[in-house]
Design an enzyme around this catalytic site. Structure first.
Site, PDB file in Angstrom:
ATOM      1  N   HIS A   1       0.873  -1.198   0.000  1.00 35.15           N
ATOM      2  CA  HIS A   1       0.000   0.000   0.000  1.00 35.15           C
ATOM      3  C   HIS A   1       0.899   1.234   0.000  1.00 35.15           C
ATOM      4  O   HIS A   1       1.500   1.582   1.015  1.00 35.15           O
ATOM      5  CB  HIS A   1      -0.905   0.023   1.236  1.00 35.15           C
ATOM      6  CG  HIS A   1      -1.846   1.194   1.270  1.00 35.15           C
ATOM      7  ND1 HIS A   1      -3.204   1.059   1.460  1.00 35.15           N
ATOM      8  CD2 HIS A   1      -1.637   2.527   1.124  1.00 35.15           C
ATOM      9  CE1 HIS A   1      -3.777   2.257   1.444  1.00 35.15           C
ATOM     10  NE2 HIS A   1      -2.840   3.171   1.239  1.00 35.15           N
TER      11      HIS A   1
ATOM     12  N   HIS B   1       1.601   5.381  -1.732  1.00 39.94           N
ATOM     13  CA  HIS B   1       1.262   6.552  -2.556  1.00 39.94           C
ATOM     14  C   HIS B   1       2.545   7.102  -3.152  1.00 39.94           C
ATOM     15  O   HIS B   1       3.462   7.481  -2.418  1.00 39.94           O
ATOM     16  CB  HIS B   1       0.575   7.622  -1.703  1.00 39.94           C
ATOM     17  CG  HIS B   1      -0.704   7.138  -1.089  1.00 39.94           C
ATOM     18  ND1 HIS B   1      -1.929   7.244  -1.724  1.00 39.94           N
ATOM     19  CD2 HIS B   1      -0.939   6.496   0.079  1.00 39.94           C
ATOM     20  CE1 HIS B   1      -2.857   6.697  -0.948  1.00 39.94           C
ATOM     21  NE2 HIS B   1      -2.285   6.240   0.143  1.00 39.94           N
ATOM     22  N   LEU B   2       2.603   7.151  -4.483  1.00 41.25           N
ATOM     23  CA  LEU B   2       3.801   7.667  -5.163  1.00 41.25           C
ATOM     24  C   LEU B   2       3.575   9.037  -5.783  1.00 41.25           C
ATOM     25  O   LEU B   2       4.528   9.663  -6.244  1.00 41.25           O
ATOM     26  CB  LEU B   2       4.253   6.690  -6.264  1.00 41.25           C
ATOM     27  CG  LEU B   2       4.988   5.427  -5.806  1.00 41.25           C
ATOM     28  CD1 LEU B   2       5.251   4.503  -7.000  1.00 41.25           C
ATOM     29  CD2 LEU B   2       6.300   5.784  -5.110  1.00 41.25           C
TER      30      LEU B   2
ATOM     31  N   LYS C   1      -9.255  -0.182  -6.004  1.00 38.98           N
ATOM     32  CA  LYS C   1      -9.288   0.475  -4.705  1.00 38.98           C
ATOM     33  C   LYS C   1     -10.623   1.159  -4.462  1.00 38.98           C
ATOM     34  O   LYS C   1     -11.088   1.953  -5.286  1.00 38.98           O
ATOM     35  CB  LYS C   1      -8.162   1.520  -4.633  1.00 38.98           C
ATOM     36  CG  LYS C   1      -8.041   2.240  -3.312  1.00 38.98           C
ATOM     37  CD  LYS C   1      -7.551   1.315  -2.193  1.00 38.98           C
ATOM     38  CE  LYS C   1      -7.756   1.933  -0.824  1.00 38.98           C
ATOM     39  NZ  LYS C   1      -6.717   2.891  -0.457  1.00 38.98           N
TER      40      LYS C   1
ATOM     41  N   HIS D   1     -10.370   1.390   1.704  1.00 37.28           N
ATOM     42  CA  HIS D   1     -10.155   2.358   2.780  1.00 37.28           C
ATOM     43  C   HIS D   1     -11.397   2.221   3.657  1.00 37.28           C
ATOM     44  O   HIS D   1     -12.471   2.703   3.300  1.00 37.28           O
ATOM     45  CB  HIS D   1      -9.998   3.785   2.233  1.00 37.28           C
ATOM     46  CG  HIS D   1      -9.791   4.781   3.330  1.00 37.28           C
ATOM     47  ND1 HIS D   1      -8.591   5.410   3.555  1.00 37.28           N
ATOM     48  CD2 HIS D   1     -10.635   5.229   4.299  1.00 37.28           C
ATOM     49  CE1 HIS D   1      -8.700   6.196   4.619  1.00 37.28           C
ATOM     50  NE2 HIS D   1      -9.938   6.114   5.077  1.00 37.28           N
TER      51      HIS D   1
ATOM     52  N   HIS E   1      -4.514  -0.514   5.652  1.00 37.27           N
ATOM     53  CA  HIS E   1      -4.075   0.270   6.823  1.00 37.27           C
ATOM     54  C   HIS E   1      -5.030   0.168   8.016  1.00 37.27           C
ATOM     55  O   HIS E   1      -5.611   1.150   8.445  1.00 37.27           O
ATOM     56  CB  HIS E   1      -3.820   1.742   6.450  1.00 37.27           C
ATOM     57  CG  HIS E   1      -4.886   2.447   5.664  1.00 37.27           C
ATOM     58  ND1 HIS E   1      -6.226   2.358   5.932  1.00 37.27           N
ATOM     59  CD2 HIS E   1      -4.800   3.279   4.598  1.00 37.27           C
ATOM     60  CE1 HIS E   1      -6.890   3.104   5.082  1.00 37.27           C
ATOM     61  NE2 HIS E   1      -6.057   3.674   4.256  1.00 37.27           N
TER      62      HIS E   1
ATOM     63  N   ASP F   1       1.480   2.665   3.538  1.00 34.01           N
ATOM     64  CA  ASP F   1       0.633   3.845   3.369  1.00 34.01           C
ATOM     65  C   ASP F   1       1.478   5.108   3.455  1.00 34.01           C
ATOM     66  O   ASP F   1       1.008   6.138   3.951  1.00 34.01           O
ATOM     67  CB  ASP F   1      -0.520   3.875   4.374  1.00 34.01           C
ATOM     68  CG  ASP F   1      -1.564   4.925   4.009  1.00 34.01           C
ATOM     69  OD1 ASP F   1      -1.639   5.314   2.832  1.00 34.01           O
ATOM     70  OD2 ASP F   1      -2.315   5.357   4.914  1.00 34.01           O
TER      71      ASP F   1
ATOM     72  N   HIS G   1       3.091  14.463   1.399  1.00 31.81           N
ATOM     73  CA  HIS G   1       2.491  15.788   1.191  1.00 31.81           C
ATOM     74  C   HIS G   1       3.590  16.809   1.451  1.00 31.81           C
ATOM     75  O   HIS G   1       4.382  16.633   2.383  1.00 31.81           O
ATOM     76  CB  HIS G   1       1.339  16.046   2.166  1.00 31.81           C
ATOM     77  CG  HIS G   1       0.139  15.182   1.952  1.00 31.81           C
ATOM     78  ND1 HIS G   1      -0.819  15.459   0.995  1.00 31.81           N
ATOM     79  CD2 HIS G   1      -0.247  14.036   2.550  1.00 31.81           C
ATOM     80  CE1 HIS G   1      -1.758  14.524   1.038  1.00 31.81           C
ATOM     81  NE2 HIS G   1      -1.437  13.643   1.961  1.00 31.81           N
TER      82      HIS G   1
ATOM     83  N   ALA H   1      -3.928  14.814   5.450  1.00 28.21           N
ATOM     84  CA  ALA H   1      -3.694  13.546   6.141  1.00 28.21           C
ATOM     85  C   ALA H   1      -2.656  12.732   5.389  1.00 28.21           C
ATOM     86  O   ALA H   1      -2.731  12.595   4.171  1.00 28.21           O
ATOM     87  CB  ALA H   1      -5.002  12.762   6.220  1.00 28.21           C
TER      88      ALA H   1
HETATM   89  N1  LIG Z   1      -3.445   7.774   4.607  1.00 27.08           N
HETATM   90  C1  LIG Z   1      -3.587   9.079   4.490  1.00 27.08           C
HETATM   91  O1  LIG Z   1      -3.703   9.758   5.515  1.00 27.08           O
HETATM   92  N2  LIG Z   1      -3.598   9.698   3.283  1.00 27.08           N
HETATM   93  C2  LIG Z   1      -3.558   9.071   1.998  1.00 27.08           C
HETATM   94  C3  LIG Z   1      -4.863   8.518   1.583  1.00 27.08           C
HETATM   95  C4  LIG Z   1      -5.250   7.235   2.280  1.00 27.08           C
HETATM   96  O2  LIG Z   1      -4.543   6.232   2.202  1.00 27.08           O
HETATM   97  O3  LIG Z   1      -6.311   7.190   2.916  1.00 27.08           O
HETATM   98  C5  LIG Z   1      -3.078  10.105   0.968  1.00 27.08           C
HETATM   99  O4  LIG Z   1      -3.212   9.859  -0.235  1.00 27.08           O
HETATM  100  O5  LIG Z   1      -2.540  11.140   1.375  1.00 27.08           O
HETATM  101 ZN   LIG Z   2      -3.144   5.158   1.554  1.00 29.32          ZN
HETATM  102 ZN   LIG Z   3      -6.705   5.145   2.903  1.00 29.67          ZN
END
Ligand SMILES: NC(=O)N[C@@H](CC(=O)O)C(=O)O
Ligand SMILES: [Zn+2]
Ligand SMILES: [Zn+2]
Length: 343
Positions: A12, A14-15, A98, A135, A173, A246, A250, A262
């Site tokens: 899991h 995010h790139l 997803k 999620h 997560h 996860d 940001h 988040a």
């Molecule tokens: N986990 C997070 O707090 N943020 C994730 C989105 C997600 O996985 O819910 C994101 O893309 O920033």
């Molecule tokens: Zn995520």
């Molecule tokens: Zn998520």
């Protein structure tokens, strides 16, 4: 002291895209053989065609000499047709779909408004064996933020697994004892990822001496009893639980703000953070199964053939890393020390 384990994968991740992608990808590729890449771009990755183009951009951003395989996902919307699932399964590179409940988290505006709207698509996923990644939080503002995962299990996930008993589902997560128990007591086709930060921290971390935006993610950190249940699940050897960072980058300005985004950035030292959590629990011997075996086994993919070595060595996390031309990124634990280092 050092340990050598089969190279892990991140189930899991995010790139992001563009400059941000180029900045964070080397951190992941240094450690992990593969990663399940989340589709919550703006606009989201909703088709096999968009996933193929995103995959090409990831591979183009990979520094020369680094081996890494992005495993792509599609973002489930109210409009996704079953034919897209058939195409995804045939593509070979789309490994999952997803589900973001609309409004639940970062870039989830295009998410599903009602699970029933996806019935035909879910039936096709069940037929072709394409996993659904969830999620797992309800978005009803009347439900307390800390209860949203539990209410999601009771009102959405349990009925879903009953209506589609063969559907492969990963609850992503997980953050509560309720989720760990739900997954453990479900059939073998229901699994979960667990982040390093949910193994290491409880919700006090968000408020330690003042508000700490870099510890804010969704689902939000929970109380200590839940953290303990997650650790117990991760070190149990149960093949349903596997590593999913996860890591959610940001820019600093988007986190250190009146309404901060988040997401915790952990990819820079992901396996080191997990090693710390497993060592704290006296279960370093279980790290390899959780990080390197359970995920590929559940997805029906081969385990990685090479290894990584972690050395017990104290080092200080940088205050920030370069991110985009206009801003840097603050990693979780910035300025603090870590006790493991990947060689
Ligand atoms: N986990 C997070 O707090 N943020 C994730 C989105 C997600 O996985 O819910 C994101 O893309 O920033
Ligand atoms: Zn995520
Ligand atoms: Zn998520």
């Amino acid at each position: 002291m050092q340990i050598t384990i089969t190279r892990p994968d991140d189930w899991h991740l995010h790139l992001r895209d563009g400059e941000a992608l180029a900045a964070v990808l080397p951190h992941t590729a240094r450690q992990f053989g593969r990663a399940i890449v989340m589709p919550n771009l703006k606009p989201p990755v909703t088709t096999v065609e968009l996933a193929a183009a995103y995959r090409d951009r990831i591979l183009a951003a990979l520094p020369a000499g680094m081996a890494f395989e992005p495993l792509m996902t599609l973002y489930l919307t109210d409009n996704m047709q079953p034919a897209e699932i058939t195409r995804a399964a045939a593509s070979g590179f789309v490994k999952a779909v997803k589900l973001y409940p609309a409004g639940a988290t970062t870039n989830s505006d295009a998410g599903l408004t009602d699970i029933r709207k996806a019935d035909a698509t879910l039936a096709e996923m069940e037929r072709v064996g394409l996993p659904l990644l969830v999620h797992g939080e309800v978005t009803d503002p009347a439900v307390d933020l800390f209860d949203r995962e539990k209410v999601f299990i009771d009102t959405v996930l349990l009925p879903l697994t009953q209506r589609f008993p063969k559907l492969k589902v990963v609850m992503e997560h997980i953050t509560t004892k309720d989720a760990a128990e739900f997954v453990a007591s479900s059939a073998a086709n229901v699994a979960a990822t667990i982040t390093a930060h949910h193994l290491l921290y409880n919700r006090n971390a968000i408020f330690q001496g003042g508000v700490r935006p870099h510890w804010y993610c969704l689902p939000v950190l929970k109380r200590e009893t839940h953290r303990e249940a997650l650790v117990a699940a991760a070190i149990s050897g149960n093949p349903k639980f596997f590593l999913g960072t996860d890591s959610a980058p940001h820019a600093r300005g988007a986190k250190e703000a009146a309404c901060g985004c988040a997401g915790c950035y952990t990819a820079y030292a992901a396996i080191e953070l997990y090693a710390e959590a497993f060592e704290n629990a006296g279960a370093l011997d279980q790290l390899e199964a959780f990080a390197s075996f359970n995920g590929p086994d559940w997805y029906g993919l081969p385990r990685n053939a090479d290894t990584v070595t972690l050395v017990k060595e104290t080092w200080t996390v940088p205050a920030s890393y370069p991110y985009v031309s206009t801003d840097d990124i603050v990693p979780l634990r910035a300025g603090e020390s870590l006790s493991w280092k990947m060689r």
